[in-house]
Design a protein around this motif. Structure first.
Motif, PDB file in Angstrom:
ATOM      1  N   UNK A 166       6.939  12.215 -10.859  1.00 18.57           N
ATOM      2  CA  UNK A 166       8.155  12.349 -11.660  1.00 18.57           C
ATOM      3  C   UNK A 166       8.848  11.004 -11.856  1.00 18.57           C
ATOM      4  N   UNK A 167       8.722  10.122 -10.865  1.00 19.63           N
ATOM      5  CA  UNK A 167       9.388   8.826 -10.948  1.00 19.63           C
ATOM      6  C   UNK A 167       8.457   7.734 -11.476  1.00 19.63           C
ATOM      7  N   UNK A 168       7.209   7.718 -10.972  1.00 14.81           N
ATOM      8  CA  UNK A 168       6.268   6.659 -11.334  1.00 14.81           C
ATOM      9  C   UNK A 168       5.391   7.014 -12.525  1.00 14.81           C
ATOM     10  N   UNK A 169       5.425   8.246 -12.966  1.00 12.21           N
ATOM     11  CA  UNK A 169       4.623   8.628 -14.121  1.00 12.21           C
ATOM     12  C   UNK A 169       3.208   9.027 -13.808  1.00 12.21           C
ATOM     13  N   UNK A 194       0.822  -1.208   0.000  1.00 12.13           N
ATOM     14  CA  UNK A 194       0.000   0.000   0.000  1.00 12.13           C
ATOM     15  C   UNK A 194       0.858   1.262   0.000  1.00 12.13           C
ATOM     16  N   UNK A 195       2.035   1.203   0.656  1.00  7.98           N
ATOM     17  CA  UNK A 195       2.933   2.354   0.634  1.00  7.98           C
ATOM     18  C   UNK A 195       3.431   2.624  -0.774  1.00  7.98           C
ATOM     19  N   UNK A 196       3.789   1.561  -1.496  1.00 10.94           N
ATOM     20  CA  UNK A 196       4.254   1.731  -2.876  1.00 10.94           C
ATOM     21  C   UNK A 196       3.122   2.260  -3.753  1.00 10.94           C
ATOM     22  N   UNK A 197       1.905   1.752  -3.535  1.00  8.92           N
ATOM     23  CA  UNK A 197       0.762   2.232  -4.322  1.00  8.92           C
ATOM     24  C   UNK A 197       0.513   3.714  -4.070  1.00  8.92           C
ATOM     25  N   UNK A 198       0.693   4.151  -2.827  1.00 14.68           N
ATOM     26  CA  UNK A 198       0.525   5.580  -2.533  1.00 14.68           C
ATOM     27  C   UNK A 198       1.652   6.403  -3.133  1.00 14.68           C
ATOM     28  N   UNK A 199       2.877   5.867  -3.074  1.00 15.43           N
ATOM     29  CA  UNK A 199       4.012   6.587  -3.642  1.00 15.43           C
ATOM     30  C   UNK A 199       3.875   6.757  -5.149  1.00 15.43           C
ATOM     31  N   UNK A 200       3.179   5.808  -5.816  1.00 11.51           N
ATOM     32  CA  UNK A 200       3.014   5.907  -7.261  1.00 11.51           C
ATOM     33  C   UNK A 200       2.256   7.165  -7.653  1.00 11.51           C
ATOM     34  N   UNK A 201       1.402   7.656  -6.757  1.00 10.59           N
ATOM     35  CA  UNK A 201       0.668   8.895  -7.029  1.00 10.59           C
ATOM     36  C   UNK A 201       1.339  10.116  -6.395  1.00 10.59           C
ATOM     37  N   UNK A 202       2.139   9.882  -5.354  1.00 14.20           N
ATOM     38  CA  UNK A 202       2.792  10.999  -4.677  1.00 14.20           C
ATOM     39  C   UNK A 202       4.024  11.508  -5.426  1.00 14.20           C
ATOM     40  N   UNK A 203       4.680  10.623  -6.181  1.00 13.97           N
ATOM     41  CA  UNK A 203       5.896  10.993  -6.902  1.00 13.97           C
ATOM     42  C   UNK A 203       5.698  10.736  -8.393  1.00 13.97           C
TER      43      UNK A 203
END
Length: 298
Positions: free
Chosen positions: A13-16, A2-11
């Motif tokens: 620039x990295x996750x697109x 869930x942390x990675x899923x949240x980071x995908x929207x928070x960053x």
């Protein structure tokens, strides 16, 4: 996860962000004339990696680390008593699982040419993997493979046949938890044990009876589910519903009564066959245990 899923929207620039990251698998020079542009080339690439990784994982299960992983899974307290650090063993398993998952992720990026955080790291994707692992049988090496194949076929075929395919999949999972927690692989292994002692042939009539009566009950339940979904989602198209070549009227009492009658009839016949099967199964198991003890005595 869930942390990675949240980071995908928070960053983004990295996750697109929501659009994800796209790529081009034909970029660069061909490798021995292979560009990976045609789908057939990508298919064989994924197939080769799949077989190689499967063989590597199977070989790993025979190593000392692989054997101790099985022991930690089955009885971690006893493993600690003999001097192993179960947390460290599980950490190694996590690393190895991440290695093979990374290979799968790389192949998925080549196949689809896009990676999106909303699809790749969401809870539905993780839950799907756990679902087919449990359905297939987590305690057997080939269990998750069976579960993955069946789940893919179910998601492709059922999704085209019915809008309620997720409900059917959930019910299958529920019944597997209640009556076959070892998964499909455990059922296969139990029947292989019967075949080893020459007892499987006598159970085929009972299996056919159980399958036939269960199919009748499933047809009745499916008709009621489809009529319910039709009333909720397709009421504007009229009451008529095409169900396996038959026309049902979702707002008709007769259709509901007929579906309920089929369901109850199937359940009643299934219960009668189940009781007979339980008695036959118990007698066969006693015969097998008697043969085992007689072989040990000899």
């Amino acid at each position: 996860g869930e942390l990675v899923a949240s980071m995908a929207l928070m960053f983004p620039e990295f996750f697109g962000g929501e659009g994800g990251i796209t790529t081009d698998r034909v970029y660069g020079k061909p490798f021995f004339g292979i560009t990976f542009g045609p789908a057939i080339e990508v298919y064989y690439l994924i197939a080769v990696y799949c077989f190689v990784c499967t063989a590597a994982m199977f070989a790993f299960t025979g190593t000392p680390l692989g054997r101790i992983l099985n022991a930690v899974r089955d009885n971690p307290e006893r493993v600690e008593f003999i001097g192993y650090n179960t947390q460290r063993v599980r950490y190694f398993a996590f690393i190895i699982a991440g290695f093979f998952a990374g290979i799968g992720g790389g192949l998925a990026a080549i196949n689809f040419e896009i990676v999106t955080g909303a699809d790749s790291v969401n809870v539905l994707r993780s839950g799907g993997y756990l679902l087919f692992t449990f359905l297939g049988g987590a305690t057997f090496f080939f269990g998750p493979i069976i579960g993955a194949v069946l789940l893919v076929f179910a998601s492709v075929l059922l999704s085209e046949l019915s809008k309620a395919w997720l409900l059917y999949l959930g019910l299958v999972f529920l019944f597997m938890v209640m009556y076959a927690p070892g998964g499909i692989a455990s059922l296969i292994m139990m029947n292989l044990r019967l075949a080893k002692f020459g007892k499987l042939r006598g159970l085929w009539p009972s299996y056919l009876a159980l399958g036939g009566t269960a199919l009748v009950a499933v047809l009745g339940a499916a008709a009621m589910v489809e009529m319910t979904y039709h009333l909720q989602l397709n009421a504007a198209l009229g009451p008529d519903l095409n169900f396996l070549g038959a026309t049902l009227q979702a707002n008709s009492v007769g259709s509901w009564f007929g579906a309920g009658f089929v369901l109850l009839t199937g359940l009643g016949l299934f219960e009668l066959c189940r009781r007979q099967f339980v008695q036959q199964w118990g007698a066969i198991q006693e015969e097998i245990e008697h043969e085992i003890k007689r072989g040990e005595a000899l």
